[in-house]
Motif scaffolding. Structure first.
Motif, PDB file in Angstrom:
ATOM      1  N   GLY A 135       1.148   7.442   2.693  1.00 21.70           N
ATOM      2  CA  GLY A 135      -0.136   7.552   2.002  1.00 21.70           C
ATOM      3  C   GLY A 135       0.017   7.768   0.512  1.00 21.70           C
ATOM      4  O   GLY A 135      -0.982   7.908  -0.195  1.00 21.70           O
ATOM      5  N   GLY A 136       1.251   7.791   0.024  1.00 23.41           N
ATOM      6  CA  GLY A 136       1.483   8.007  -1.407  1.00 23.41           C
ATOM      7  C   GLY A 136       1.126   6.764  -2.223  1.00 23.41           C
ATOM      8  O   GLY A 136       1.076   5.643  -1.716  1.00 23.41           O
ATOM      9  N   CYS A 137       0.855   7.012  -3.505  1.00 19.17           N
ATOM     10  CA  CYS A 137       0.502   5.927  -4.422  1.00 19.17           C
ATOM     11  C   CYS A 137       1.745   5.120  -4.794  1.00 19.17           C
ATOM     12  O   CYS A 137       2.825   5.671  -4.991  1.00 19.17           O
ATOM     13  N   GLU A 138       1.564   3.821  -4.935  1.00 23.68           N
ATOM     14  CA  GLU A 138       2.669   2.943  -5.335  1.00 23.68           C
ATOM     15  C   GLU A 138       3.210   3.312  -6.712  1.00 23.68           C
ATOM     16  O   GLU A 138       4.414   3.328  -6.937  1.00 23.68           O
ATOM     17  N   ILE A 139       2.289   3.630  -7.636  1.00 18.85           N
ATOM     18  CA  ILE A 139       2.686   3.882  -9.027  1.00 18.85           C
ATOM     19  C   ILE A 139       3.144   5.328  -9.222  1.00 18.85           C
ATOM     20  O   ILE A 139       4.096   5.596  -9.942  1.00 18.85           O
ATOM     21  N   LYS A 140       2.408   6.266  -8.579  1.00 15.14           N
ATOM     22  CA  LYS A 140       2.731   7.686  -8.694  1.00 15.14           C
ATOM     23  C   LYS A 140       2.986   8.231  -7.292  1.00 15.14           C
ATOM     24  O   LYS A 140       2.065   8.743  -6.643  1.00 15.14           O
ATOM     25  N   GLU A 177       4.126  10.823  -6.124  1.00 18.92           N
ATOM     26  CA  GLU A 177       3.826  12.236  -5.890  1.00 18.92           C
ATOM     27  C   GLU A 177       2.341  12.457  -5.603  1.00 18.92           C
ATOM     28  O   GLU A 177       1.922  13.531  -5.188  1.00 18.92           O
ATOM     29  N   MET A 178       1.542  11.418  -5.804  1.00 17.93           N
ATOM     30  CA  MET A 178       0.087  11.508  -5.633  1.00 17.93           C
ATOM     31  C   MET A 178      -0.332  10.727  -4.386  1.00 17.93           C
ATOM     32  O   MET A 178       0.168   9.626  -4.148  1.00 17.93           O
ATOM     33  N   THR A 179      -1.225  11.312  -3.573  1.00 11.45           N
ATOM     34  CA  THR A 179      -1.788  10.549  -2.458  1.00 11.45           C
ATOM     35  C   THR A 179      -2.673   9.450  -3.031  1.00 11.45           C
ATOM     36  O   THR A 179      -3.395   9.674  -4.005  1.00 11.45           O
ATOM     37  N   CYS A 180      -2.603   8.274  -2.448  1.00 13.12           N
ATOM     38  CA  CYS A 180      -3.453   7.164  -2.914  1.00 13.12           C
ATOM     39  C   CYS A 180      -4.911   7.621  -2.908  1.00 13.12           C
ATOM     40  O   CYS A 180      -5.402   8.208  -1.943  1.00 13.12           O
ATOM     41  N   VAL A 181      -5.591   7.349  -4.013  1.00 12.67           N
ATOM     42  CA  VAL A 181      -7.002   7.719  -4.151  1.00 12.67           C
ATOM     43  C   VAL A 181      -7.815   7.194  -2.969  1.00 12.67           C
ATOM     44  O   VAL A 181      -8.739   7.850  -2.486  1.00 12.67           O
ATOM     45  N   TRP A 182      -7.444   6.020  -2.482  1.00 14.01           N
ATOM     46  CA  TRP A 182      -8.232   5.399  -1.412  1.00 14.01           C
ATOM     47  C   TRP A 182      -7.956   5.999  -0.051  1.00 14.01           C
ATOM     48  O   TRP A 182      -8.779   5.885   0.864  1.00 14.01           O
ATOM     49  N   VAL A 183      -6.814   6.633   0.117  1.00 14.04           N
ATOM     50  CA  VAL A 183      -6.578   7.421   1.341  1.00 14.04           C
ATOM     51  C   VAL A 183      -7.527   8.618   1.318  1.00 14.04           C
ATOM     52  O   VAL A 183      -8.215   8.913   2.304  1.00 14.04           O
ATOM     53  N   CYS A 237      -7.135   6.365  -9.752  1.00 10.87           N
ATOM     54  CA  CYS A 237      -6.174   5.340  -9.306  1.00 10.87           C
ATOM     55  C   CYS A 237      -5.531   4.764 -10.563  1.00 10.87           C
ATOM     56  O   CYS A 237      -6.239   4.372 -11.495  1.00 10.87           O
ATOM     57  N   PRO A 238      -4.194   4.707 -10.648  1.00 12.15           N
ATOM     58  CA  PRO A 238      -3.549   4.173 -11.859  1.00 12.15           C
ATOM     59  C   PRO A 238      -3.982   2.752 -12.190  1.00 12.15           C
ATOM     60  O   PRO A 238      -3.895   2.328 -13.339  1.00 12.15           O
ATOM     61  N   LYS A 239      -4.465   2.031 -11.194  1.00  9.23           N
ATOM     62  CA  LYS A 239      -4.956   0.663 -11.448  1.00  9.23           C
ATOM     63  C   LYS A 239      -6.479   0.642 -11.580  1.00  9.23           C
ATOM     64  O   LYS A 239      -7.058  -0.436 -11.684  1.00  9.23           O
ATOM     65  N   THR A 240      -7.088   1.828 -11.514  1.00  4.37           N
ATOM     66  CA  THR A 240      -8.565   1.994 -11.572  1.00  4.37           C
ATOM     67  C   THR A 240      -9.279   1.010 -10.647  1.00  4.37           C
ATOM     68  O   THR A 240     -10.301   0.414 -11.017  1.00  4.37           O
ATOM     69  N   LEU A 241      -8.746   0.874  -9.436  1.00  2.00           N
ATOM     70  CA  LEU A 241      -9.398  -0.005  -8.455  1.00  2.00           C
ATOM     71  C   LEU A 241     -10.623   0.695  -7.900  1.00  2.00           C
ATOM     72  O   LEU A 241     -10.570   1.878  -7.554  1.00  2.00           O
ATOM     73  N   ARG A 242     -11.721  -0.025  -7.796  1.00  2.54           N
ATOM     74  CA  ARG A 242     -12.988   0.585  -7.353  1.00  2.54           C
ATOM     75  C   ARG A 242     -13.483   0.043  -6.024  1.00  2.54           C
ATOM     76  O   ARG A 242     -14.562   0.391  -5.566  1.00  2.54           O
ATOM     77  N   GLY A 265     -11.310  -0.317  -3.008  1.00  2.00           N
ATOM     78  CA  GLY A 265     -10.278  -0.240  -1.984  1.00  2.00           C
ATOM     79  C   GLY A 265      -8.883  -0.284  -2.572  1.00  2.00           C
ATOM     80  O   GLY A 265      -8.699  -0.573  -3.761  1.00  2.00           O
ATOM     81  N   PRO A 266      -7.905  -0.005  -1.715  1.00  2.00           N
ATOM     82  CA  PRO A 266      -6.529   0.154  -2.205  1.00  2.00           C
ATOM     83  C   PRO A 266      -5.838  -1.159  -2.520  1.00  2.00           C
ATOM     84  O   PRO A 266      -6.198  -2.211  -2.001  1.00  2.00           O
ATOM     85  N   CYS A 267      -4.837  -1.069  -3.372  1.00  2.00           N
ATOM     86  CA  CYS A 267      -3.963  -2.209  -3.618  1.00  2.00           C
ATOM     87  C   CYS A 267      -3.030  -2.369  -2.415  1.00  2.00           C
ATOM     88  O   CYS A 267      -3.128  -1.619  -1.453  1.00  2.00           O
ATOM     89  N   GLY A 306       0.021  -1.694  -2.312  1.00  2.00           N
ATOM     90  CA  GLY A 306       1.254  -0.940  -2.466  1.00  2.00           C
ATOM     91  C   GLY A 306       1.244   0.472  -1.919  1.00  2.00           C
ATOM     92  O   GLY A 306       2.191   1.229  -2.162  1.00  2.00           O
ATOM     93  N   VAL A 307       0.213   0.824  -1.156  1.00  2.00           N
ATOM     94  CA  VAL A 307       0.149   2.192  -0.627  1.00  2.00           C
ATOM     95  C   VAL A 307       1.389   2.459   0.246  1.00  2.00           C
ATOM     96  O   VAL A 307       1.754   1.643   1.080  1.00  2.00           O
ATOM     97  N   ARG A 308       2.033   3.590   0.008  1.00  2.00           N
ATOM     98  CA  ARG A 308       3.252   3.907   0.756  1.00  2.00           C
ATOM     99  C   ARG A 308       2.925   4.340   2.189  1.00  2.00           C
ATOM    100  O   ARG A 308       1.792   4.737   2.473  1.00  2.00           O
TER     101      ARG A 308
HETATM  102  S1  SF4 Z   1      -1.569   3.011  -4.160  1.00  2.00           S
HETATM  103 FE1  SF4 Z   1      -3.763   3.604  -4.237  1.00  2.00          FE
HETATM  104  S2  SF4 Z   1      -3.948   4.972  -6.027  1.00  2.00           S
HETATM  105 FE2  SF4 Z   1      -1.973   3.895  -6.217  1.00  2.00          FE
HETATM  106  S3  SF4 Z   1      -2.387   2.090  -7.474  1.00  2.00           S
HETATM  107 FE3  SF4 Z   1      -2.616   1.430  -5.353  1.00  2.00          FE
HETATM  108  S4  SF4 Z   1      -4.789   1.720  -4.872  1.00  2.00           S
HETATM  109 FE4  SF4 Z   1      -4.384   2.870  -6.746  1.00  2.00          FE
END
Ligand code: SF4
Length: 152
Positions: free
Chosen positions: A94-99, A101-107, A78-83, A85-87, A89-91
Motif C-alpha cells: 500500500g506504499g506510494c511509488e514515489i514516497k 514511507e507514505m501510504t498511497c493517498v488512494w489507499v 499524492c506526489p503526482k496530484t492524481l485526483r 484514483g491511484p497510479c 505504481g502502488v506498492r
Molecule cells: S502510489 Fe498513490 S500516492 Fe503515490 S504517486 Fe501513485 S497514486 Fe500518488
C-alpha cells in the motif's frame, strides 16, 4: 502531520457530517455572505480553511476541495496530484511509488470512503482536472457559490 491525517481518515464518517453541517450553515448564511461580498470574504475564509484543514488533513489548499469525495484524504498529497484514483505504481504493502514511507493517498481515500459509505456518490465521482488558478482561495466559498448558482 501524518498521525493527525491518518486519525482524520479513521474518523471520516463523522468528519463528513461536520463538513455537511458547515455547508448547510453557509447556505443559510448565504444572503449575508453575498451582501458582504464573496471577494472580500475569500482571504479570511481561506485562512481559516488553511489552518483547520491543514491541521486535520494536511490540506494543500487547492481551492477546489474534494475531501468529502475522497474519504477525507487530500489527493493533493499524492506526489503526482492524481485526483481520480491511484497510479499504477502502488506498492504491494500500500506504499506510494514515489514516497515508499507514505501510504498511497488512494489507499487512504478508499478506506475513508468506505467508512463514509455511499461510494457511488463519493469516490466514484470523476473529478475535473485541478485548476491551479484556484490555489490558496476558499474552497468553501467556491462550493457555496456553485451550489447557489453563482459564478465560481
Ligand atoms: S502510489 Fe498513490 S500516492 Fe503515490 S504517486 Fe501513485 S497514486 Fe500518488
Amino acid at each position: 502531520m501524518k498521525s493527525v491525517r491518518l486519525w482524520s481518515i479513521r474518523q471520516s464518517r463523522w468528519l463528513n457530517f461536520v463538513y455537511e453541517g458547515i455547508e448547510a450553515t453557509l447556505v443559510l448564511l448565504n444572503p449575508l455572505l453575498k451582501r458582504i461580498g464573496y471577494e472580500r470574504l475569500d482571504k479570511p475564509f481561506a485562512a481559516i480553511e488553511r489552518t483547520v484543514k491543514g491541521f486535520l488533513f494536511d490540506s494543500q489548499s487547492c481551492g477546489q476541495c474534494t475531501l468529502g469525495s475522497t474519504g477525507m484524504a487530500c489527493p493533493m498529497n499524492c506526489p503526482k496530484t492524481l485526483r481520480n484514483g491511484p497510479c499504477g505504481g502502488v506498492r504491494q504493502d500500500g506504499g506510494c511509488e514515489i514516497k515508499p514511507e507514505m501510504t498511497c493517498v488512494w489507499v487512504n481515500a478508499w478506506q475513508g470512503s468506505q467508512q463514509i459509505g455511499n461510494i457511488e456518490d463519493t469516490i466514484k465521482i470523476i473529478q475535473p482536472p485541478v485548476d491551479n488558478r484556484l490555489k490558496g482561495r476558499s474552497a468553501w466559498l467556491r462550493a457555496l457559490r456553485l451550489r447557489t448558482g453563482h459564478k465560481a
